[in-house]
Motif scaffolding. Structure first.
Motif, PDB file in Angstrom:
ATOM      1  N   GLU A   1       3.692 -17.522   5.321  1.00 15.57           N
ATOM      2  CA  GLU A   1       4.484 -16.581   4.547  1.00 15.57           C
ATOM      3  C   GLU A   1       4.140 -15.179   5.030  1.00 15.57           C
ATOM      4  O   GLU A   1       3.015 -14.914   5.451  1.00 15.57           O
TER       5      GLU A   1
ATOM      6  N   LYS B   1       9.230 -16.889   3.362  1.00 19.85           N
ATOM      7  CA  LYS B   1       9.082 -17.901   4.413  1.00 19.85           C
ATOM      8  C   LYS B   1      10.351 -17.891   5.245  1.00 19.85           C
ATOM      9  O   LYS B   1      11.417 -17.502   4.773  1.00 19.85           O
ATOM     10  N   SER B   2      10.259 -18.389   6.437  1.00 21.06           N
ATOM     11  CA  SER B   2      11.406 -18.507   7.316  1.00 21.06           C
ATOM     12  C   SER B   2      12.460 -19.422   6.700  1.00 21.06           C
ATOM     13  O   SER B   2      12.138 -20.412   6.039  1.00 21.06           O
ATOM     14  N   SER B   3      13.707 -19.122   6.968  1.00 20.01           N
ATOM     15  CA  SER B   3      14.791 -20.005   6.532  1.00 20.01           C
ATOM     16  C   SER B   3      14.745 -21.329   7.280  1.00 20.01           C
ATOM     17  O   SER B   3      15.380 -22.296   6.881  1.00 20.01           O
ATOM     18  N   TYR B   4      13.976 -21.391   8.359  1.00 18.54           N
ATOM     19  CA  TYR B   4      13.799 -22.623   9.132  1.00 18.54           C
ATOM     20  C   TYR B   4      12.694 -23.507   8.562  1.00 18.54           C
ATOM     21  O   TYR B   4      12.435 -24.580   9.067  1.00 18.54           O
ATOM     22  N   SER B   5      12.040 -23.053   7.513  1.00 20.96           N
ATOM     23  CA  SER B   5      10.942 -23.810   6.909  1.00 20.96           C
ATOM     24  C   SER B   5      11.434 -25.170   6.430  1.00 20.96           C
ATOM     25  O   SER B   5      12.483 -25.283   5.795  1.00 20.96           O
ATOM     26  N   SER B   6      10.653 -26.202   6.703  1.00 16.88           N
ATOM     27  CA  SER B   6      11.035 -27.554   6.302  1.00 16.88           C
ATOM     28  C   SER B   6      10.728 -27.821   4.835  1.00 16.88           C
ATOM     29  O   SER B   6      11.112 -28.850   4.302  1.00 16.88           O
TER      30      SER B   6
ATOM     31  N   GLN C   1       4.437 -26.372   6.033  1.00 12.02           N
ATOM     32  CA  GLN C   1       3.995 -26.196   7.417  1.00 12.02           C
ATOM     33  C   GLN C   1       4.329 -24.802   7.941  1.00 12.02           C
ATOM     34  O   GLN C   1       4.572 -24.636   9.125  1.00 12.02           O
ATOM     35  N   CYS C   2       4.356 -23.825   7.085  1.00 10.97           N
ATOM     36  CA  CYS C   2       4.773 -22.485   7.483  1.00 10.97           C
ATOM     37  C   CYS C   2       3.761 -21.434   7.053  1.00 10.97           C
ATOM     38  O   CYS C   2       2.860 -21.704   6.275  1.00 10.97           O
TER      39      CYS C   2
ATOM     40  N   SER D   1       1.251 -21.008   3.843  1.00 10.89           N
ATOM     41  CA  SER D   1       2.118 -21.318   2.707  1.00 10.89           C
ATOM     42  C   SER D   1       1.637 -22.508   1.882  1.00 10.89           C
ATOM     43  O   SER D   1       2.011 -22.652   0.721  1.00 10.89           O
ATOM     44  N   LYS D   2       0.805 -23.377   2.453  1.00  7.85           N
ATOM     45  CA  LYS D   2       0.333 -24.529   1.686  1.00  7.85           C
ATOM     46  C   LYS D   2      -0.981 -24.247   0.963  1.00  7.85           C
ATOM     47  O   LYS D   2      -1.418 -25.045   0.159  1.00  7.85           O
TER      48      LYS D   2
END
Length: 67
Positions: free
Chosen positions: A25, A13-18, A22-23, A38-39
């Motif tokens: 993969e 996942k992005s390092s910006y993932s909260s 909400q992302c 991702s969810k």
């Protein structure tokens, strides 16, 4: 495009993932790039050629999708 074997895919996942799911993969495979929700890890996987993925990332970087 034949469905690749995803059993050994290394999903990131992005390092910006909260961290709130909400992302997407992404997994870099031999000939394709795979993406999934991702969810919901059992959701369908979307496959892109490496060229199409590179073009998509470039368009995102250039903010070609508005908003």
């Amino acid at each position: 495009m034949n469905a690749p074997d995803l059993t050994t895919a290394h999903w990131v996942k992005s390092s910006y993932s909260s961290g709130e799911g909400q992302c997407v993969e992404v997994a870099a495979l031999t000939h394709t790039i795979a993406t999934r929700d991702s969810k919901n890890l059992n959701s369908p996987v979307l496959l892109f050629t490496r060229d199409d993925w590179r073009d998509f990332i470039g368009a995102v970087s250039r903010r070609e999708f508005g908003g």
